[in-house]
Design an enzyme around this catalytic site. Structure first.
Site, short mmCIF file in Angstrom:
data_model
loop_
_atom_site.label_atom_id
_atom_site.label_comp_id
_atom_site.label_asym_id
_atom_site.label_seq_id
_atom_site.Cartn_x
_atom_site.Cartn_y
_atom_site.Cartn_z
N HIS A 179 -10.18 1.25 4.24
CA HIS A 179 -8.92 1.50 4.95
C HIS A 179 -9.17 2.58 6.01
O HIS A 179 -9.93 3.52 5.78
CB HIS A 179 -7.82 1.95 3.97
CG HIS A 179 -6.48 1.98 4.62
ND1 HIS A 179 -6.09 3.01 5.47
CD2 HIS A 179 -5.45 1.10 4.60
CE1 HIS A 179 -4.88 2.73 5.92
NE2 HIS A 179 -4.46 1.59 5.41
N GLY A 222 1.56 2.54 10.89
CA GLY A 222 2.49 3.66 10.74
C GLY A 222 3.49 3.82 11.88
O GLY A 222 4.05 4.89 12.07
N ASN A 259 0.86 -1.19 0.00
CA ASN A 259 0.00 0.00 0.00
C ASN A 259 0.90 1.24 0.00
O ASN A 259 1.41 1.64 1.04
CB ASN A 259 -0.90 -0.04 1.25
CG ASN A 259 -1.82 1.16 1.33
OD1 ASN A 259 -1.90 1.96 0.40
ND2 ASN A 259 -2.52 1.30 2.45
N TRP A 260 1.05 1.82 -1.18
CA TRP A 260 1.98 2.95 -1.31
C TRP A 260 1.40 4.24 -0.72
O TRP A 260 2.10 5.24 -0.64
CB TRP A 260 2.33 3.19 -2.79
CG TRP A 260 3.15 2.11 -3.40
CD1 TRP A 260 3.60 0.96 -2.80
CD2 TRP A 260 3.63 2.05 -4.75
NE1 TRP A 260 4.32 0.20 -3.69
CE2 TRP A 260 4.36 0.85 -4.89
CE3 TRP A 260 3.52 2.90 -5.85
CZ2 TRP A 260 4.97 0.48 -6.10
CZ3 TRP A 260 4.12 2.55 -7.05
CH2 TRP A 260 4.84 1.35 -7.17
N LYS A 261 0.13 4.21 -0.37
CA LYS A 261 -0.52 5.41 0.17
C LYS A 261 -0.17 6.62 -0.71
O LYS A 261 -0.20 6.51 -1.93
CB LYS A 261 -0.12 5.62 1.64
CG LYS A 261 -0.35 4.35 2.48
CD LYS A 261 -0.25 4.61 3.95
CE LYS A 261 -0.51 3.31 4.72
NZ LYS A 261 -0.65 3.48 6.14
N SER A 267 2.53 -1.80 10.52
CA SER A 267 3.96 -1.84 10.86
C SER A 267 4.61 -3.19 10.62
O SER A 267 5.34 -3.71 11.47
CB SER A 267 4.17 -1.37 12.30
OG SER A 267 3.75 -0.03 12.41
N GLU A 304 -6.24 -4.70 10.26
CA GLU A 304 -5.26 -3.63 10.48
C GLU A 304 -5.65 -2.82 11.72
O GLU A 304 -6.36 -1.81 11.60
CB GLU A 304 -5.24 -2.69 9.28
CG GLU A 304 -4.78 -3.33 7.99
CD GLU A 304 -4.18 -2.29 7.06
OE1 GLU A 304 -3.00 -2.42 6.76
OE2 GLU A 304 -4.88 -1.35 6.67
N GLY A 329 2.51 -0.99 4.40
CA GLY A 329 2.48 0.43 4.05
C GLY A 329 3.88 1.01 3.91
O GLY A 329 4.57 0.76 2.92
P1 PGA Z 1 2.02 0.61 7.72
O1 PGA Z 1 0.62 0.76 7.01
O2 PGA Z 1 2.69 -0.63 7.20
O3 PGA Z 1 2.78 1.86 7.36
O4 PGA Z 1 1.76 0.50 9.20
C1 PGA Z 1 -0.19 -0.34 6.75
C2 PGA Z 1 -1.51 0.15 6.18
O5 PGA Z 1 -2.03 1.16 6.67
O6 PGA Z 1 -2.03 -0.45 5.23
#
Ligand code: PGA
Length: 247
Positions: free
Chosen positions: A91, A167, A6-8, A209, A161, A230
């Site tokens: 999400h 994050g 998930n590149w956000k 994470s 999640e 992410g």
């Molecule tokens: P993260 O995000 O790996 O940066 O914790 C995961 C997500 O929100 O899909």
């Protein structure tokens, strides 16, 4: 194993996107693991053109609308036309911007209608001592799936999640034994919501994470079918290393 990156909004230019795509193709070839990339929409269109690799593409979100006079909306049909085969729905970063369970459910319906596999994201904000987070999770799953036909429910990937783990870094992620418990619990709820024995084939991912330091332990005995990654998925050197830890 299924790994969704998930590149956000971390990746904002084509050069970096192409580097990550190339690294993902190499990692997929080397490991046999299914890798799915979820880039920002315009970049998805650039990458998926003429894609002959096993790497697939995922929308980070789809519109709940069916198109028409909706400035700024990107529909499931448009994503499918651009080469996506998966779509995240619900999400937490979309839920904080107004996606209710009902909207999430509509988005799942739109995704399914255009051949996209929905990835329903669920997770509690905090872990209380009385197990209220379990009831919260059950409700999120139920509200998103209830409006769907039984057959549709069987085609959904669930990504667990927990918000408190998103994050951060690996040391603040979920513990493997807690994840095992949550995977079992989600499977139990799915068994109630899905027709027949189809929930035994449902894929359950974990996100929050996931990094190279914890992915192997999280995969080992938790019963998850993969990960939604992410921040650690947007480093072209690190991401392939994370994937390799799964073999
Ligand atoms: P993260 O995000 O790996 O940066 O914790 C995961 C997500 O929100 O899909």
């Amino acid at each position: 194993m299924l790994v969704i990156a998930n590149w956000k909004a971390y990746v904002e230019d084509a050069r970096k996107a192409l580097l990550l795509f190339a690294a993902s193709k190499r990692a997929a070839r080397a490991t046999g693991i299914s890798i799915v990339l979820a880039p920002p929409a315009p970049l998805l269109g650039i990458l998926s053109r003429n894609n002959r690799s096993t790497v697939a593409f995922c929308a980070q979100d789809v519109s709940a609308t069916t198109g028409g006079p909706e400035t700024g909306e990107a529909t499931a049909a448009a994503y499918a036309a651009a080469g996506a085969t998966y779509a995240l729905a619900g999400h937490s970063e979309r839920r904080t911007r107004g996606d209710t369970d009902q909207i999430v459910s509509e988005k799942i319906t739109r995704a399914l209608a255009h051949g996209l596999t929905p990835v329903l994201c669920v997770g509690e904000r905090e872990r209380d001592g009385e197990g209220r987070y379990l009831a919260y999770l059950r409700e999120e799953l139920t509200e998103a799936l209830k409006p769907l036909a039984p057959k549709e429910r069987a085609n959904i990937v669930v990504a667990y999640e927990p918000l408190w783990a998103i994050g951060k870094d690996a040391s603040l992620s979920i513990e493997p034994n807690d994840l095992a418990e949550m995977t079992l619990y989600i499977r139990k709820v799915l068994a109630e919501l899905l027709p027949g024995k189809s929930s035994s084939r449902s894929r359950i991912l974990y996100g929050g994470s996931v990094e190279s330091g914890n992915i192997r332990a999280l995969a080992a005995s938790s019963g998850v079918d993969g990960f939604l990654i992410g921040h650690a998925s947007v480093d072209p050197l690190n991401f392939p290393q994370i994937v390799k830890r799964l073999i």
